[in-house]
Design a protein around this motif. Structure first.
Motif, mmCIF file in Angstrom:
data_model
loop_
_atom_site.group_PDB
_atom_site.id
_atom_site.type_symbol
_atom_site.label_atom_id
_atom_site.label_comp_id
_atom_site.label_asym_id
_atom_site.label_seq_id
_atom_site.Cartn_x
_atom_site.Cartn_y
_atom_site.Cartn_z
ATOM 1 N N ASP A 1 0.836 -1.200 0.000
ATOM 2 C CA ASP A 1 0.000 0.000 0.000
ATOM 3 C C ASP A 1 0.876 1.257 0.000
ATOM 4 O O ASP A 1 0.610 2.215 -0.732
ATOM 5 N N ARG A 2 1.919 1.254 0.811
ATOM 6 C CA ARG A 2 2.822 2.413 0.909
ATOM 7 C C ARG A 2 3.491 2.670 -0.435
ATOM 8 O O ARG A 2 3.579 3.806 -0.907
ATOM 9 N N SER A 3 3.953 1.614 -1.079
ATOM 10 C CA SER A 3 4.594 1.739 -2.388
ATOM 11 C C SER A 3 3.614 2.251 -3.443
ATOM 12 O O SER A 3 3.950 3.136 -4.235
ATOM 13 N N ALA A 4 2.404 1.711 -3.437
ATOM 14 C CA ALA A 4 1.373 2.162 -4.389
ATOM 15 C C ALA A 4 1.042 3.630 -4.158
ATOM 16 O O ALA A 4 0.848 4.402 -5.107
ATOM 17 N N PHE A 5 1.000 4.046 -2.895
ATOM 18 C CA PHE A 5 0.718 5.444 -2.578
ATOM 19 C C PHE A 5 1.816 6.354 -3.127
ATOM 20 O O PHE A 5 1.530 7.372 -3.770
ATOM 21 N N LEU A 6 3.060 6.016 -2.858
ATOM 22 C CA LEU A 6 4.173 6.852 -3.326
ATOM 23 C C LEU A 6 4.150 6.999 -4.839
ATOM 24 O O LEU A 6 4.356 8.089 -5.374
ATOM 25 N N SER A 7 3.886 5.911 -5.530
ATOM 26 C CA SER A 7 3.811 5.947 -6.991
ATOM 27 C C SER A 7 2.659 6.833 -7.454
ATOM 28 O O SER A 7 2.821 7.671 -8.351
ATOM 29 N N ALA A 8 1.485 6.676 -6.832
ATOM 30 C CA ALA A 8 0.314 7.471 -7.217
ATOM 31 C C ALA A 8 0.541 8.955 -6.947
ATOM 32 O O ALA A 8 0.172 9.806 -7.776
ATOM 33 N N LEU A 9 1.158 9.294 -5.818
ATOM 34 C CA LEU A 9 1.406 10.700 -5.492
ATOM 35 C C LEU A 9 2.374 11.308 -6.499
ATOM 36 O O LEU A 9 2.139 12.402 -7.014
ATOM 37 N N ASP A 10 3.445 10.609 -6.785
ATOM 38 C CA ASP A 10 4.431 11.096 -7.747
ATOM 39 C C ASP A 10 3.781 11.310 -9.120
ATOM 40 O O ASP A 10 3.948 12.377 -9.733
ATOM 41 N N GLN A 11 3.018 10.335 -9.600
ATOM 42 C CA GLN A 11 2.355 10.449 -10.906
ATOM 43 C C GLN A 11 1.354 11.596 -10.924
ATOM 44 O O GLN A 11 1.251 12.323 -11.925
ATOM 45 N N THR A 12 0.618 11.777 -9.846
ATOM 46 C CA THR A 12 -0.386 12.844 -9.777
ATOM 47 C C THR A 12 0.276 14.211 -9.849
ATOM 48 O O THR A 12 -0.168 15.088 -10.604
ATOM 49 N N ILE A 13 1.336 14.412 -9.094
ATOM 50 C CA ILE A 13 2.034 15.702 -9.110
ATOM 51 C C ILE A 13 2.619 15.966 -10.494
ATOM 52 O O ILE A 13 2.490 17.074 -11.032
ATOM 53 N N ARG A 14 3.231 14.956 -11.095
ATOM 54 C CA ARG A 14 3.809 15.140 -12.439
ATOM 55 C C ARG A 14 2.717 15.475 -13.463
ATOM 56 O O ARG A 14 2.924 16.321 -14.335
ATOM 57 N N ARG A 15 1.563 14.837 -13.356
ATOM 58 C CA ARG A 15 0.455 15.119 -14.278
ATOM 59 C C ARG A 15 -0.015 16.559 -14.118
ATOM 60 O O ARG A 15 -0.228 17.272 -15.101
ATOM 61 N N ILE A 16 -0.162 17.012 -12.886
ATOM 62 C CA ILE A 16 -0.585 18.393 -12.634
ATOM 63 C C ILE A 16 0.454 19.367 -13.187
ATOM 64 O O ILE A 16 0.102 20.364 -13.828
ATOM 65 N N GLN A 17 1.730 19.072 -12.975
ATOM 66 C CA GLN A 17 2.783 19.986 -13.431
ATOM 67 C C GLN A 17 2.877 20.056 -14.957
ATOM 68 O O GLN A 17 3.342 21.055 -15.488
ATOM 69 N N ARG A 18 2.430 19.009 -15.641
ATOM 70 C CA ARG A 18 2.419 19.045 -17.116
ATOM 71 C C ARG A 18 1.260 19.864 -17.660
ATOM 72 O O ARG A 18 1.266 20.262 -18.815
ATOM 73 N N ASP A 19 0.255 20.113 -16.840
ATOM 74 C CA ASP A 19 -0.915 20.880 -17.268
ATOM 75 C C ASP A 19 -0.482 22.331 -17.482
ATOM 76 O O ASP A 19 0.035 22.962 -16.567
ATOM 77 N N PRO A 20 -0.706 22.886 -18.684
ATOM 78 C CA PRO A 20 -0.268 24.254 -18.966
ATOM 79 C C PRO A 20 -0.846 25.291 -17.996
ATOM 80 O O PRO A 20 -0.223 26.320 -17.749
ATOM 81 N N ALA A 21 -1.997 25.035 -17.420
ATOM 82 C CA ALA A 21 -2.600 25.990 -16.484
ATOM 83 C C ALA A 21 -1.781 26.126 -15.201
ATOM 84 O O ALA A 21 -1.917 27.109 -14.483
ATOM 85 N N PHE A 22 -0.924 25.128 -14.929
ATOM 86 C CA PHE A 22 -0.152 25.149 -13.688
ATOM 87 C C PHE A 22 1.338 25.288 -13.925
ATOM 88 O O PHE A 22 2.127 25.146 -13.011
ATOM 89 N N ALA A 23 1.731 25.606 -15.158
ATOM 90 C CA ALA A 23 3.142 25.811 -15.462
ATOM 91 C C ALA A 23 3.620 27.090 -14.774
ATOM 92 O O ALA A 23 2.859 28.053 -14.656
ATOM 93 N N PRO A 24 4.872 27.107 -14.315
ATOM 94 C CA PRO A 24 5.366 28.324 -13.679
ATOM 95 C C PRO A 24 5.379 29.490 -14.661
ATOM 96 O O PRO A 24 5.577 29.301 -15.852
#
Length: 160
Positions: free
Chosen positions: A132-155
């Motif tokens: 569960d801990r490993s699945a969580f870490l993977s999901a959190l990392d993927q979620t943050i990367r997906r959000i950061q790729r969204d042009p609305a959230f680019a710096p």
């Protein structure tokens, strides 16, 4: 617009992991509980004691979480509220709550609550595992990367 991670912290088993991932991505974290909790001394981590009311911490998070934010919770009604607000929501076992899944998840939760109250089901959730801990870490990392790729959230571009 900066992504913020909100932790429904009262019974969250992955707070330390969230702190490490947030530091890697330089993201602010709001650790929200009914009462004050000890958190690392870090200017990017704030502890919020939302109050002793039944849903005080949930209400605090739900009133602030928006598109581009990440909410960590096992609380299905809170997850539903945050998904509706556009936030990305992940359970501590790595399971994402999405617009497509939240309706069925709420229905199953309500059914299980009814079965438990009638005595039909007496067991609780399974214990938290390293998987569960490993699945969580993977999901959190993927979620943050997906959000950061969204042009609305680019710096914003740097001004010269």
């Amino acid at each position: 617009m900066t992504t913020r991670i909100y932790i429904d912290a009262d019974a969250c088993p992955v707070k330390d992991e969230i702190y490490r991932v947030a530091a890697r991505f330089h993201l602010p974290v709001s650790v929200v509980a009914g009462t004050w909790l000890r958190v690392p001394q870090d200017p990017m981590i704030e502890c919020i004691a939302a109050g002793a009311g039944m849903d005080a911490a949930d209400d605090w998070i739900a009133e602030r979480a928006v598109k581009g934010d990440v909410v960590i919770t096992a609380d299905i009604p809170l997850a539903s509220r945050c998904v509706k607000a556009g936030a990305s929501v992940i359970a501590p076992n790595g399971k994402p709550f999405t617009e497509e899944s939240i309706g069925m998840t709420l229905a199953v939760r309500n059914l299980m609550t009814d079965l438990r109250s009638s005595g039909e089901v007496t067991g609780g959730p399974k214990s938290y595992s390293p998987r569960d801990r490993s699945a969580f870490l993977s999901a959190l990392d993927q979620t943050i990367r997906r959000i950061q790729r969204d042009p609305a959230f680019a710096p914003a571009p740097k001004q010269s």
